[in-house]
Write a protein that holds these residues in place. Structure first.
Motif, short mmCIF file in Angstrom:
data_model
loop_
_atom_site.label_atom_id
_atom_site.label_comp_id
_atom_site.label_asym_id
_atom_site.label_seq_id
_atom_site.Cartn_x
_atom_site.Cartn_y
_atom_site.Cartn_z
N SER A 1 0.83 -1.19 0.00
CA SER A 1 0.00 0.00 0.00
C SER A 1 0.87 1.24 0.00
CB SER A 1 -0.90 -0.01 1.24
OG SER A 1 -1.75 1.10 1.23
N GLY B 1 2.04 5.47 -3.38
CA GLY B 1 1.05 4.68 -4.12
C GLY B 1 1.58 4.24 -5.46
N GLN C 1 2.42 0.27 -6.62
CA GLN C 1 1.96 -0.37 -7.86
C GLN C 1 3.11 -1.06 -8.58
OE1 GLN C 1 -0.56 1.96 -10.56
NE2 GLN C 1 -0.68 3.47 -8.91
N CYS D 1 -2.51 -4.79 -4.13
CA CYS D 1 -2.02 -3.43 -3.98
C CYS D 1 -3.20 -2.51 -3.68
CB CYS D 1 -1.33 -2.99 -5.27
SG CYS D 1 -0.74 -1.28 -5.22
N SER E 1 -3.62 1.45 -3.50
CA SER E 1 -2.94 2.73 -3.70
C SER E 1 -3.92 3.89 -3.56
CB SER E 1 -2.23 2.78 -5.05
OG SER E 1 -3.16 2.75 -6.11
N SER F 1 -2.57 8.04 -6.20
CA SER F 1 -1.37 7.70 -6.95
C SER F 1 -1.37 8.32 -8.34
CB SER F 1 -1.27 6.18 -7.10
OG SER F 1 -0.21 5.85 -7.95
N HIS G 1 -5.31 -4.93 -7.86
CA HIS G 1 -5.00 -3.54 -7.53
C HIS G 1 -6.29 -2.75 -7.31
CE1 HIS G 1 -3.29 0.61 -8.94
NE2 HIS G 1 -3.36 0.52 -7.63
N ARG H 1 -7.38 1.00 -6.57
CA ARG H 1 -6.84 2.36 -6.65
C ARG H 1 -7.91 3.34 -6.17
NH1 ARG H 1 -6.99 5.90 -10.99
NH2 ARG H 1 -7.78 4.26 -12.34
N SER I 1 -9.18 7.26 -5.50
CA SER I 1 -8.94 8.65 -5.91
C SER I 1 -10.11 9.52 -5.45
CB SER I 1 -8.76 8.75 -7.43
OG SER I 1 -9.92 8.33 -8.11
N PRO J 1 -3.76 12.13 -9.24
CA PRO J 1 -4.03 10.96 -10.07
C PRO J 1 -4.17 11.24 -11.57
CG PRO J 1 -5.37 10.88 -8.09
CD PRO J 1 -4.74 12.24 -8.14
N GLN K 1 -3.36 4.84 -15.93
CA GLN K 1 -3.62 4.29 -14.61
C GLN K 1 -3.92 2.80 -14.75
OE1 GLN K 1 -3.24 5.41 -11.69
NE2 GLN K 1 -3.64 7.58 -11.57
N ASN L 1 -10.56 1.32 -9.99
CA ASN L 1 -10.57 2.64 -9.36
C ASN L 1 -11.85 2.85 -8.56
OD1 ASN L 1 -10.97 6.05 -10.36
ND2 ASN L 1 -9.63 5.30 -8.76
#
Length: 154
Positions: A23, A29, A33, A56, A58, A61, A84, A86, A88, A95, A103, A107
Motif C-alpha cells: 500500500s 502509491g 503499484q 495493492c 494505492s 497515486s 490492484h 486504486r 482517488s 491521479p 492508470q 478505481n
C-alpha cells in the motif's frame, strides 16, 4: 533487498500462509503499484501460493506506466497473480498528472460532497475536471491521506 526479506519470511512455515498486500499514498502509491507488479510477475513466490494474488491498495497515486505496462499489468490481474484497488478523490489533481501515462487497477473514485463512489476499471478522470474541483482555500485537501480515510469511513 525487500524481496529477499520477503522470501526469508515466506520460507518460515509459520508465515508461509500469509497473504501479501502492499500500500501507499501519492508517490508511495505509485511505488506500491510498481512493487506489486514486480512481485507478481517475477515468479519468485511461486512456491508460496498464499502470496498470490499480490494485492495493492494505492491512494492518490499518479499513473506509472505506458500502454505496454498497462497491458502487462492487466495480464497479471487476469491470471489472478495481481489485484490492484486504486482510490482517488474528485478534486485531487495528482491521479491525473502525467496524462501521457495510464492508470491501472480497479478505481474507487470518491465524489466530492456526496457519498456516491464511482467504481470502474482503469478509469482516467478528466484532468480539467479534477482541477476545476480543487478547493482553492485548501488546494491539497483532496490529496491528503486524512481526506481519503474520511471517505473510506463514510
Amino acid at each position: 533487498r525487500i524481496i529477499r526479506i520477503l522470501e526469508e519470511v515466506y520460507a518460515q512455515e509459520e508465515y508461509s500462509d500469509y497473504q501479501l498486500h502492499v500500500s501507499g499514498h501519492s508517490l508511495g502509491g505509485a511505488l506500491s503499484q510498481v512493487f506489486a507488479f514486480e512481485l507478481a510477475g517475477s515468479g519468485r513466490f511461486d512456491k508460496y501460493p498464499m502470496a498470490y494474488p499480490v494485492t495493492c491498495l494505492s491512494f492518490a497515486s499518479p499513473p506509472v506506466g505506458d500502454e505496454t505496462y498497462s497491458e502487462a499489468f492487466q495480464r497479471l490481474e487476469t491470471l489472478g497473480w495481481l489485484r490492484h484497488f486504486r482510490f482517488s478523490n474528485q478534486g485531487d489533481p495528482v491521479p491525473v498528472t502525467l496524462p501521457q501515462l495510464k492508470q491501472s487497477g480497479l478505481n474507487l473514485h470518491f465524489k466530492k460532497n456526496t457519498e456516491e463512489t464511482e467504481i470502474c476499471y482503469c478509469a482516467d478522470h478528466n484532468f480539467l475536471n479534477q482541477y476545476l474541483n480543487i478547493n482553492i482555500l485548501d488546494p491539497i485537501y483532496f490529496h491528503m491521506v486524512e481526506t481519503y480515510m474520511e471517505k473510506l469511513d463514510e
